[in-house]
Scaffold this active site. Sequence first.
Site, short mmCIF file in Angstrom:
data_model
loop_
_atom_site.label_atom_id
_atom_site.label_comp_id
_atom_site.label_asym_id
_atom_site.label_seq_id
_atom_site.Cartn_x
_atom_site.Cartn_y
_atom_site.Cartn_z
N VAL A 129 0.98 -1.12 -0.17
CA VAL A 129 0.08 -0.04 0.05
C VAL A 129 0.90 1.30 -0.10
O VAL A 129 1.80 1.38 1.13
CB VAL A 129 -0.66 0.01 1.25
CG1 VAL A 129 -2.08 1.13 1.32
CG2 VAL A 129 -1.48 -1.35 1.76
N HIS A 130 0.88 1.98 -1.07
CA HIS A 130 1.63 3.36 -0.76
C HIS A 130 0.80 4.36 -1.55
O HIS A 130 1.48 5.68 -1.50
CB HIS A 130 2.91 3.05 -1.57
CG HIS A 130 2.98 3.14 -3.13
ND1 HIS A 130 2.50 2.02 -3.61
CD2 HIS A 130 3.26 3.80 -3.99
CE1 HIS A 130 2.53 2.19 -4.86
NE2 HIS A 130 3.33 3.29 -4.98
N ARG A 131 -0.17 4.48 -2.46
CA ARG A 131 -0.70 5.58 -3.00
C ARG A 131 -1.19 6.38 -2.01
O ARG A 131 -1.85 6.31 -1.03
CB ARG A 131 -1.88 5.11 -3.90
CG ARG A 131 -1.53 4.15 -5.05
CD ARG A 131 -1.95 4.64 -6.48
NE ARG A 131 -0.92 5.25 -7.18
CZ ARG A 131 0.18 4.59 -7.62
NH1 ARG A 131 0.15 3.31 -7.48
NH2 ARG A 131 1.09 5.00 -8.27
#
Length: 371
Positions: free
Chosen positions: A211-213
Amino acid sequence: MHQEIAAIPDGGVAVVLGTRPEIIKLAGIIAELGPKACVIHTGQHYDTGLSDVFFTERGLPAPQVRFAVGGAGRGGQIGAGLASLDEWFARHRPVAVVVQGDTNATVTGALAANARRIPVVHVEAGLRSFDKTMPEEYNRIITDHLSDLLCAATEGNVENLAREGIGGAAVIRTGNTVVEAVRAALPGPDRCRALLAERGLAPGRYALVTVHRPENTDDAAALRTILTELHRFPCPVVLPLHPRTLGAVRRHGLVDLLDGLGVTGPLGSAEFLGLAAHAAFLVSDSGGVQEECTVLKRPLIVVRRSTERPEAMRDFAVLVSPGPLISKTAAEWWKDLPGLHRRLARLESPFGAGDASRRIVAEIARRFGTR
Ligand code: UDP
């Protein structure tokens, strides 16, 4: 601030990149170009785990030129990169500039080359999420409209370009370079067994999550929901944390929610793909992982509002917003994982046959004379 090279080789091609996915997906093109490639790293990702490790893993030389735009906001990164590249292109004239994907480095490379009237080659052209809340959507549109050779991965990407009036000889359909990138980096069975054993994981009995957006990390409620959902999974979770996500977890006071999850730093390609290939299922908001799951034949829960890769949604992935559907989907899949894995194993990747890098380099040579 940059290192200088003596001169670009005759017929040389500049490859401008700045982030992890660009390095991964351009590695095949850089290797094919060989001594004709001059790699310019904008420094958007400056963390070694998001950058240098991917050159080393693929046996590529370090970038010949490095700028340092990282850390600034989007406008600052593009502005600083543009000034540095413009100055560099004033002194070195490649026959073409290759950019990939939809990052700030992508649009910077395209703008700088266009300003100096150097042909722009866009690898992975024509993706559209139709979601203008994503900066990447603007980066894609701007880059495509500046490009002289657009390498579209799929027929859908070609159609997206045609709707915006971009077509004819400028557009070629090549497949996505991610296919050969996965094949080149995926470790063999013995190494994969060792990777799982080191982490105490049983094949097909764990989830791999990234998860990084900003839509998931800037929003405290979204990040809390995603992490809470991971605790409801029927299996252990491996969670390689992007530095942005780790920062957000700390900032939003969610550190306790990492307890019990298999948190690690960002992994290199071999380790990440080895774990992905043997996971029960994947969860990610990444663009590249949506493509990789179709090569690895693993089901994927995409935690996003929108996707620019509808091809992956046909069979391999489902799109869900942060919420209870994440763990519900996982529980549903868990009921018959072997059946799901068998079904996916029979399907071809919609992203091509693994020859995109070779075809793109051949086309660059034909059009711009690199030989
Ligand atoms: N990846 C990796 N290590 C990790 C997480 C991801 O090597 O710990 C790779 C993954 O295989 C994919 C790429 O990073 O090729 C995706 O990058 P990212 O999610 O940063 O960008 P996006 O694809 O969303 O543009």
